[in-house]
Design an enzyme around this catalytic site. Sequence first.
Site, PDB file in Angstrom:
ATOM      1  N   GLY A  48     -15.635   5.543  -2.775  1.00  0.00           N
ATOM      2  CA  GLY A  48     -15.098   5.837  -1.457  1.00  0.00           C
ATOM      3  C   GLY A  48     -14.772   4.608  -0.645  1.00  0.00           C
ATOM      4  N   ASP A  89      -3.412   1.724  -9.529  1.00  0.00           N
ATOM      5  CA  ASP A  89      -4.827   1.512  -9.802  1.00  0.00           C
ATOM      6  C   ASP A  89      -5.084   1.349 -11.292  1.00  0.00           C
ATOM      7  OD1 ASP A  89      -5.095   1.848  -7.093  1.00  0.00           O
ATOM      8  OD2 ASP A  89      -5.925   3.870  -7.234  1.00  0.00           O
ATOM      9  N   SER A  95     -12.690   3.273  -7.904  1.00  0.00           N
ATOM     10  CA  SER A  95     -13.727   3.597  -8.876  1.00  0.00           C
ATOM     11  C   SER A  95     -13.226   4.630  -9.874  1.00  0.00           C
ATOM     12  CB  SER A  95     -14.973   4.118  -8.155  1.00  0.00           C
ATOM     13  OG  SER A  95     -14.675   5.243  -7.348  1.00  0.00           O
ATOM     14  N   SER A  96     -12.308   5.500  -9.459  1.00  0.00           N
ATOM     15  CA  SER A  96     -11.817   6.540 -10.358  1.00  0.00           C
ATOM     16  C   SER A  96     -10.988   5.954 -11.496  1.00  0.00           C
ATOM     17  CB  SER A  96     -10.997   7.577  -9.591  1.00  0.00           C
ATOM     18  OG  SER A  96      -9.909   6.975  -8.918  1.00  0.00           O
ATOM     19  N   GLY A 149     -12.208   2.404  -1.509  1.00  0.00           N
ATOM     20  CA  GLY A 149     -10.826   1.980  -1.696  1.00  0.00           C
ATOM     21  C   GLY A 149     -10.635   0.973  -2.806  1.00  0.00           C
ATOM     22  N   LEU A 150     -11.610   0.849  -3.720  1.00  0.00           N
ATOM     23  CA  LEU A 150     -11.513  -0.104  -4.823  1.00  0.00           C
ATOM     24  C   LEU A 150     -11.182   0.578  -6.145  1.00  0.00           C
ATOM     25  CD1 LEU A 150     -14.532  -2.435  -3.991  1.00  0.00           C
ATOM     26  CD2 LEU A 150     -12.133  -2.653  -3.312  1.00  0.00           C
ATOM     27  N   TYR A 175      -3.731  11.683   1.838  1.00  0.00           N
ATOM     28  CA  TYR A 175      -2.983  10.929   0.829  1.00  0.00           C
ATOM     29  C   TYR A 175      -1.817  11.754   0.282  1.00  0.00           C
ATOM     30  CZ  TYR A 175      -2.150   8.089  -3.372  1.00  0.00           C
ATOM     31  OH  TYR A 175      -1.584   7.319  -4.342  1.00  0.00           O
ATOM     32  N   GLU A 222       0.825  -1.202   0.000  1.00  0.00           N
ATOM     33  CA  GLU A 222       0.000   0.000   0.000  1.00  0.00           C
ATOM     34  C   GLU A 222       0.861   1.254   0.000  1.00  0.00           C
ATOM     35  OE1 GLU A 222      -3.215  -0.051  -1.189  1.00  0.00           O
ATOM     36  OE2 GLU A 222      -3.484  -1.534   0.391  1.00  0.00           O
TER      37      GLU A 222
END
Length: 389
Positions: free
Chosen positions: A130, A180, A135-136, A132-133, A229, A40
């Site tokens: 929102g 990502d 989506s963006s 943490g997967l 972040y 991470e």
Amino acid sequence: MSQTTTTPPRERAVQGFARAFGVQPQQLSRAPARVNLIGEHTDYNEGYAMPCAIDRDTVVAAAPRDDDVVEVLACDLDGASARFRVDDASDVAGSPQWVRYVQGMVAVLRERGLPVRGAQLAIAGNVPQGAGLSSSASLELAVGQALASLNGWQLAPRAMALAGQRAENAYAGCQCGVLDQMSSALGVAGHALLLDCRSLDVQPIPLPANTAVLVIDSKIQRGLVDSEYNLRRQQCEAAAAGLGVKALRDVDDDLWSRRGGTLDLVVRRRARHIITDSRRCELMADAMRQGDLPAIGRLMRESHWSMRDDFEITVPAIDALAALVQGVIGDAGGARMTGGGFGGCVIALAPVGQVDEIRAAVAAGYRSPQGREAEVHVCAASHGAGSLA
């Protein structure tokens, strides 16, 4: 963008497109979300990460226009819509956040010298926002695939991933690494990816047989742009500068023992997480190849503790949820927070036979600070972004 309905994103995108534009779409594209098994915040430090594309998608239904106007419909945001000219895509001031991702992809692809004409786009997905997967990234890659198809060109998956990263950095305001987007672009069904975030080399790593991938949404939302972040990234850059290296990827045991103690205490802890979590990725790949579930569990627990104590990106409810799930799994797998932090999801690798027990334990033993129950998703490792027939 996400939707709680059981109607698949493909159907919602097509139906929304027809209602909004009065015709059927000419092209459909999709891109998966991702979950990070381990590693991470290592991506922007040029280390290793181990993501896994999952079967939660963003779908874009699209058709060309005969001018330079892009019309966008967000099927999952109560039909919110936007219009902008291709030449004005880089001007995101005043645009809603979701529109900035679309504008950013248009702007970046044009920066790359690729022709982008006007288009009609309808977007739907089943990726929880929102959580943490990412989506963006799923949205960016799905839009990029749609624009490629509409305009008659192709872009290699790595190049599309880098375009998505730049769109997020330059136009959406989040200084994310490329993890990502690479996950969404290069996913392999049935596999995680050992990603070298410096060379962008990817090694597909098969998931252990009879092991379930559980993504447990804590219902604690977080926004990367509004969280710490970007501060964590600055602290990592400060650590690298203090150690005299290009990136924390370059820190070996000798350098750390000689100079690690010279860093500011907080910066030193941030660096220690990055250095150790990057190394855990390579150990995780070995453990997965060997089907060594106890080792997998130990590495995931250590990663969570490192995020909690050194990187300080977990929250107490997430810590409790991860510990609850780990207690059910025992030595047969592992659980940890996944994503940028400050909320989101817990990822668990567990024997298929434990899924019902984990669901029951989470339902009985966890509530978010707002009193919400967690949602347990049993996911499959998915292939990467592309067009839909």
